[in-house]
Design a protein around this motif. Structure first.
Motif, PDB file in Angstrom:
ATOM      1  N   LEU A 102      22.901  76.176  81.229  1.00 31.78           N
ATOM      2  CA  LEU A 102      23.464  76.360  82.566  1.00 31.78           C
ATOM      3  C   LEU A 102      22.697  77.413  83.348  1.00 31.78           C
ATOM      4  O   LEU A 102      22.448  77.258  84.541  1.00 31.78           O
ATOM      5  N   ARG A 103      22.304  78.487  82.686  1.00 32.46           N
ATOM      6  CA  ARG A 103      21.590  79.542  83.398  1.00 32.46           C
ATOM      7  C   ARG A 103      20.191  79.078  83.816  1.00 32.46           C
ATOM      8  O   ARG A 103      19.704  79.443  84.891  1.00 32.46           O
ATOM      9  N   GLU A 104      19.551  78.296  82.992  1.00 25.77           N
ATOM     10  CA  GLU A 104      18.237  77.766  83.364  1.00 25.77           C
ATOM     11  C   GLU A 104      18.353  76.822  84.557  1.00 25.77           C
ATOM     12  O   GLU A 104      17.539  76.866  85.477  1.00 25.77           O
ATOM     13  N   ASP A 105      19.390  76.002  84.548  1.00 20.90           N
ATOM     14  CA  ASP A 105      19.609  75.104  85.676  1.00 20.90           C
ATOM     15  C   ASP A 105      19.962  75.887  86.937  1.00 20.90           C
ATOM     16  O   ASP A 105      19.515  75.555  88.035  1.00 20.90           O
ATOM     17  N   SER A 106      20.766  76.915  86.783  1.00 17.56           N
ATOM     18  CA  SER A 106      21.131  77.760  87.909  1.00 17.56           C
ATOM     19  C   SER A 106      19.885  78.402  88.530  1.00 17.56           C
ATOM     20  O   SER A 106      19.734  78.444  89.754  1.00 17.56           O
ATOM     21  N   LYS A 107      18.998  78.881  87.664  1.00 15.27           N
ATOM     22  CA  LYS A 107      17.778  79.499  88.156  1.00 15.27           C
ATOM     23  C   LYS A 107      16.887  78.467  88.857  1.00 15.27           C
ATOM     24  O   LYS A 107      16.288  78.762  89.901  1.00 15.27           O
TER      25      LYS A 107
END
Length: 345
Positions: free
Chosen positions: A100-105
């Motif tokens: 999720l954090r990679e996608d958010s970034k």
């Protein structure tokens, strides 16, 4: 200057998360990308309907067509939403290992590119239009470009289509090779432009309408374009009497609910009201290349109406990114941002 692409902390690789956690993130990621896909389809349909005179999707649901009804074209336009949703699902399925954090970034980086392009657009269009307006008001334009071209440049439809739009396209190219968001420089330029007005008015006894138009043009862009970056940097005002004492996972729940129920709905409302019809508040000025009543002012009033659309789009993208990051906080994933920091870097 810090860029949006560099403000988020590095996240752990997907291999550090349990396989079950990776799978459970897929529905959340799919929802986020579906929201962006639907928004993109809405914007594309808005262009096809009101700029290319296609009928729109309204006739399929009993509404009025834009021009002559054409069920086949309406079905094609409706199909754009389906295509967007399918692409979102396929993307998530093909990148199951992404957190999720990679996608958010990744989503924040997309937003950063959009905002960079918009910054360069208002910078270049503002400067070029100021030069044109100065030459017109001082009767110098005819001697430089000829009488026919000078007359064409004096028409908003010509200047908007053949000068502004190519400059905006150039801005997207420039944004691909730069990393600064430009907010600091835009704020400085607003101050410089205002200073020139003061010097011209009180020292040189010279003042023209285009000078005040330039300040308003840049000032509006500064606040509306920087809003998404401010959200990423936790710079918006937050009443955190209770929030400050919450546990990280509870904060994630609050941020996720706020992004979904308040942020995304607000952006969707702005786009629906502002671009839901030909005469709506965003569409109408842009379609008519609306200008101010001042004869020798800048021809950018229609672009300022579009600023509200840029604000809604950039904030929607950032709220999706924020939502994914908040869900990651709820799940206890490592690599979260410091939500106690409220200063824009």
């Amino acid at each position: 200057m810090a860029t949006m692409s560099g403000v988020q902390n590095e996240v752990s690789t997907s291999g550090n998360l349990p396989q079950g956690a990776q799978k459970s993130a897929a529905p959340v990621r799919t929802f986020g990308w579906m929201v962006l896909a639907i928004m993109a389809a809405f914007l594309l349909n808005n262009y096809l309907t009101y700029w290319q005179d296609m009928p729109g999707v309204a006739p399929l649901f009993g509404g009025a067509a834009n021009g002559a009804p054409a069920p086949a074209l309406s079905a094609v336009q409706l199909g754009l939403y389906a295509i967007g949703i399918i692409l979102a699902v396929v993307y998530v399925q093909k990148s199951k290992s992404m957190t999720l954090r990679e996608d958010s970034k990744r989503i924040s980086n997309i937003n950063a590119y959009l905002i960079r392009a918009m910054f360069f657009a208002v910078l270049i269009v503002g400067l070029v239009d100021t030069v044109i307006s100065f030459l017109r008001v001082e009767d110098l334009l005819v001697g430089i470009v000829g009488e026919e071209m000078s007359s064409n440049i004096g028409r908003s439809h010509y200047r908007g289509a053949y000068i502004h739009m190519p400059l905006i396209a150039l801005s997207f190219v420039i944004a691909a090779f730069t990393r600064t968001l430009g907010f600091t420089w835009l704020a400085l330029l607003v101050v410089v432009a205002e200073l020139l007005i003061v010097v011209g008015r009180f020292i040189l006894s010279y003042e023209q309408a285009f000078m005040a138009d330039l300040v308003r043009f840049w000032y509006a862009a500064l606040f509306l374009f920087a809003s998404a970056y401010t959200l990423l940097e936790e710079g918006h005002v937050r009443v955190d009497v209770f929030y400050a004492g919450l546990a990280p996972k509870t904060r994630g729940l609050v941020n996720a609910a706020g992004s979904l129920l308040l942020g995304m709905t607000l952006c969707a409302t702005i786009l629906a009201i502002g671009m839901g019809g030909k005469q709506n508040i965003i569409n109408a000025p842009i379609l008519s290349y609306e200008t101010t009543q001042a004869g020798f002012g800048l021809y950018v009033k229609y672009l300022m109406a579009g600023f509200l659309g840029v604000f809604a789009v950039s904030m929607m993208i950032q709220f999706v990114s924020y939502f994914l990051d908040a869900v990651a906080d709820m799940r206890g994933e490592p690599g979260g941002r410091d939500h106690d920091s409220h200063a824009v870097q």
